[in-house]
Write a protein that holds these residues in place. Structure first.
Motif, PDB file in Angstrom:
ATOM      1  N   GLY A   1       6.850  12.551   1.547  1.00  0.00           N
ATOM      2  CA  GLY A   1       6.571  11.928   0.263  1.00  0.00           C
ATOM      3  C   GLY A   1       5.782  10.642   0.440  1.00  0.00           C
ATOM      4  O   GLY A   1       5.291  10.323   1.519  1.00  0.00           O
ATOM      5  N   ARG A   2       5.672   9.898  -0.625  1.00  0.00           N
ATOM      6  CA  ARG A   2       4.907   8.650  -0.560  1.00  0.00           C
ATOM      7  C   ARG A   2       5.768   7.541   0.050  1.00  0.00           C
ATOM      8  O   ARG A   2       6.940   7.382  -0.277  1.00  0.00           O
ATOM      9  CB  ARG A   2       4.446   8.251  -1.962  1.00  0.00           C
ATOM     10  N   ARG A   3       5.141   6.770   0.943  1.00  0.00           N
ATOM     11  CA  ARG A   3       5.810   5.644   1.574  1.00  0.00           C
ATOM     12  C   ARG A   3       5.036   4.372   1.257  1.00  0.00           C
ATOM     13  O   ARG A   3       3.865   4.420   0.916  1.00  0.00           O
ATOM     14  CB  ARG A   3       5.903   5.857   3.087  1.00  0.00           C
ATOM     15  N   VAL A   4       5.702   3.244   1.396  1.00  0.00           N
ATOM     16  CA  VAL A   4       5.116   1.963   1.004  1.00  0.00           C
ATOM     17  C   VAL A   4       5.021   1.049   2.221  1.00  0.00           C
ATOM     18  O   VAL A   4       6.005   0.835   2.938  1.00  0.00           O
ATOM     19  CB  VAL A   4       5.957   1.273  -0.092  1.00  0.00           C
TER      20      VAL A   4
ATOM     21  N   LEU B   1       6.537  -0.470   7.152  1.00  0.00           N
ATOM     22  CA  LEU B   1       7.025   0.614   6.291  1.00  0.00           C
ATOM     23  C   LEU B   1       8.522   0.458   6.003  1.00  0.00           C
ATOM     24  O   LEU B   1       9.009   0.889   4.949  1.00  0.00           O
ATOM     25  CB  LEU B   1       6.784   1.966   6.961  1.00  0.00           C
ATOM     26  N   LYS B   2       9.232  -0.165   6.943  1.00  0.00           N
ATOM     27  CA  LYS B   2      10.667  -0.350   6.770  1.00  0.00           C
ATOM     28  C   LYS B   2      11.078  -1.681   7.396  1.00  0.00           C
ATOM     29  O   LYS B   2      11.644  -1.714   8.490  1.00  0.00           O
ATOM     30  CB  LYS B   2      11.439   0.810   7.416  1.00  0.00           C
ATOM     31  N   PRO B   3      10.786  -2.796   6.708  1.00  0.00           N
ATOM     32  CA  PRO B   3      11.134  -4.108   7.257  1.00  0.00           C
ATOM     33  C   PRO B   3      12.647  -4.258   7.399  1.00  0.00           C
ATOM     34  O   PRO B   3      13.418  -3.679   6.621  1.00  0.00           O
ATOM     35  CB  PRO B   3      10.592  -5.085   6.198  1.00  0.00           C
TER      36      PRO B   3
ATOM     37  N   PHE C   1       0.850  -1.189   0.000  1.00  0.00           N
ATOM     38  CA  PHE C   1       0.000   0.000   0.000  1.00  0.00           C
ATOM     39  C   PHE C   1       0.887   1.241   0.000  1.00  0.00           C
ATOM     40  O   PHE C   1       1.863   1.314   0.759  1.00  0.00           O
ATOM     41  CB  PHE C   1      -0.901   0.042   1.231  1.00  0.00           C
ATOM     42  N   SER C   2       0.532   2.210  -0.819  1.00  0.00           N
ATOM     43  CA  SER C   2       1.212   3.501  -0.796  1.00  0.00           C
ATOM     44  C   SER C   2       0.444   4.438   0.127  1.00  0.00           C
ATOM     45  O   SER C   2      -0.784   4.529   0.051  1.00  0.00           O
ATOM     46  CB  SER C   2       1.286   4.100  -2.198  1.00  0.00           C
ATOM     47  N   ILE C   3       1.153   5.127   0.996  1.00  0.00           N
ATOM     48  CA  ILE C   3       0.508   6.085   1.900  1.00  0.00           C
ATOM     49  C   ILE C   3       1.212   7.427   1.773  1.00  0.00           C
ATOM     50  O   ILE C   3       2.357   7.518   1.326  1.00  0.00           O
ATOM     51  CB  ILE C   3       0.537   5.611   3.363  1.00  0.00           C
ATOM     52  N   GLY C   4       0.519   8.477   2.171  1.00  0.00           N
ATOM     53  CA  GLY C   4       1.057   9.815   2.040  1.00  0.00           C
ATOM     54  C   GLY C   4       0.850  10.344   0.628  1.00  0.00           C
ATOM     55  O   GLY C   4       0.348   9.652  -0.254  1.00  0.00           O
ATOM     56  N   THR C   5       1.217  11.574   0.410  1.00  0.00           N
ATOM     57  CA  THR C   5       1.070  12.207  -0.897  1.00  0.00           C
ATOM     58  C   THR C   5       2.339  12.939  -1.250  1.00  0.00           C
ATOM     59  O   THR C   5       3.234  13.120  -0.418  1.00  0.00           O
ATOM     60  CB  THR C   5      -0.103  13.208  -0.909  1.00  0.00           C
ATOM     61  N   ARG C   6       2.402  13.375  -2.476  1.00  0.00           N
ATOM     62  CA  ARG C   6       3.581  14.124  -2.908  1.00  0.00           C
ATOM     63  C   ARG C   6       3.658  15.489  -2.222  1.00  0.00           C
ATOM     64  O   ARG C   6       4.682  16.162  -2.288  1.00  0.00           O
ATOM     65  CB  ARG C   6       3.548  14.304  -4.414  1.00  0.00           C
TER      66      ARG C   6
END
Length: 329
Positions: free
Chosen positions: A28-31, A286-288, A18-23
């Motif tokens: 920025g966008r995070r995954v 978000l950061k495995p 899933f992408s979260i956040g916006t430009r």
């Protein structure tokens, strides 16, 4: 009920991000890596239990399996047919055979509609029945799940939690599906009601020849109902095997910690189970972590675990374990 060797559902390196956040945000966008590289085979007639801590990706995987979520990478096969990228129109015949029961019966039932109409809805959409035929089928379904005929005219708020879940189950089996995904179907219920629902599911499986994927965080319930167990951690399966084998001799350190937390009756001091307490918190999806995702909390982690991610490998016993240093299997 034991399964056959013929798979009804299979995932191949399935992932969901899933992408979260916006430009416009500062970060920025995070995954979010919700499900990562999951390969799982479900055979006809069996019950596969899917367990893990809250937030490990069980419910996200469930929604991918019934195509409520689009799949980011990998493949999803149902009865040999690749349904990974099928359109809603192409999925329509599959919906009849692949159904889901949700965790919260209150949230999954429209409070403004009578429960008889809710159970009848899939029949109106998919089945070629007359109005009389639909009423007859709804009455039959209510009887199957232990509800009374006069319940059809009531609204969801007029039922107990267990009764609402019976309505959800009736709706799921209305079209005689082959596979039902059960997303924590008893976690919101009292213990006595949980036992009733578990017994109902077992009876329906025998009568209707159903295959189940049973998702739960209560390992005692999963052990009772499951043929095989798949253990998830941070979006990935770390161990899979026959239920009793996984519970009696877990091979992955995470499985060992989970099972050590299951309450048992201690009849003698020598029968006491050693509790494994994991340090730290579950890392963010978000950061495995690099390497093995479990290594920051693993009591047996070595240097290799921090740099090299283990594959889910099948051992001679038939058990699959994603660990560089598994216990004897």
């Amino acid at each position: 009920m034991t399964g056959t060797d013929q798979p009804i559902l299979e995932t191949r390196a399935l992932s969901k991000r899933f992408s979260i956040g916006t430009r416009f945000s500062s970060e920025g966008r995070r995954v979010v890596h919700a499900v990562d590289n999951v390969s799982l085979t479900v055979r006809r007639g069996e019950t596969v239990g899917l367990v893990g801590e809250s937030g490990c990706g069980k419910s996200t995987l469930a929604r991918c399996l019934v195509r409520l979520y689009d799949i980011t990478d990998g493949q999803l096969l149902f009865d040999g047919d690749d349904i990974t990228a099928k359109s809603l129109a192409e999925l329509r015949p599959v919906r009849r055979r692949l159904q889901m029961v949700f965790q919260d019966p209150s949230a999954s039932l429209n409070p403004r509609r009578r429960v008889g109409d809710l159970v009848a809805e899939p029949l109106r959409v998919h089945a070629k029945l007359t109005s009389a035929g639909i009423r007859e089928r709804v009455a039959e379904l209510f009887d199957l799940v232990g509800l009374l005929p006069d319940h059809v005219g009531r609204y969801p708020h007029e039922f107990s939690g267990g009764q609402r879940q019976r309505v959800g189950i009736a709706r799921a089996i209305a079209l005689n599906p082959d596979l039902v995904v059960l997303d924590e179907p008893v976690s919101a219920l009292d213990v006595s009601v949980q036992a009733q629902i578990v017994n109902l599911l077992a009876d329906l499986q025998d009568k209707l020849k159903l295959t189940y994927i049973f998702i739960a965080h209560d390992l005692s319930v999963v052990r009772q109902v499951s043929t095989r167990i798949a253990v998830m951690y941070l979006g990935s399966i770390v161990e899979e095997g026959p239920s009793e084998e996984v519970f009696s001799a877990p091979a992955h350190p995470y499985s060992q910690a989970l099972i050590s937390a299951v309450p048992v009756v201690e009849t003698t001091p020598s029968g006491r189970r050693k509790r494994i307490i994991l340090s730290g918190d579950v890392p963010s999806p978000l950061k495995p972590p690099a390497g093995c995702r479990f290594h920051p909390r693993c009591p047996v982690a070595k240097d290799r675990c921090r740099t090299e991610r283990p594959a889910l490998v099948e051992h001679k016993s038939g058990r699959k374990v994603a660990c560089h240093f598994p216990a004897s299997v």
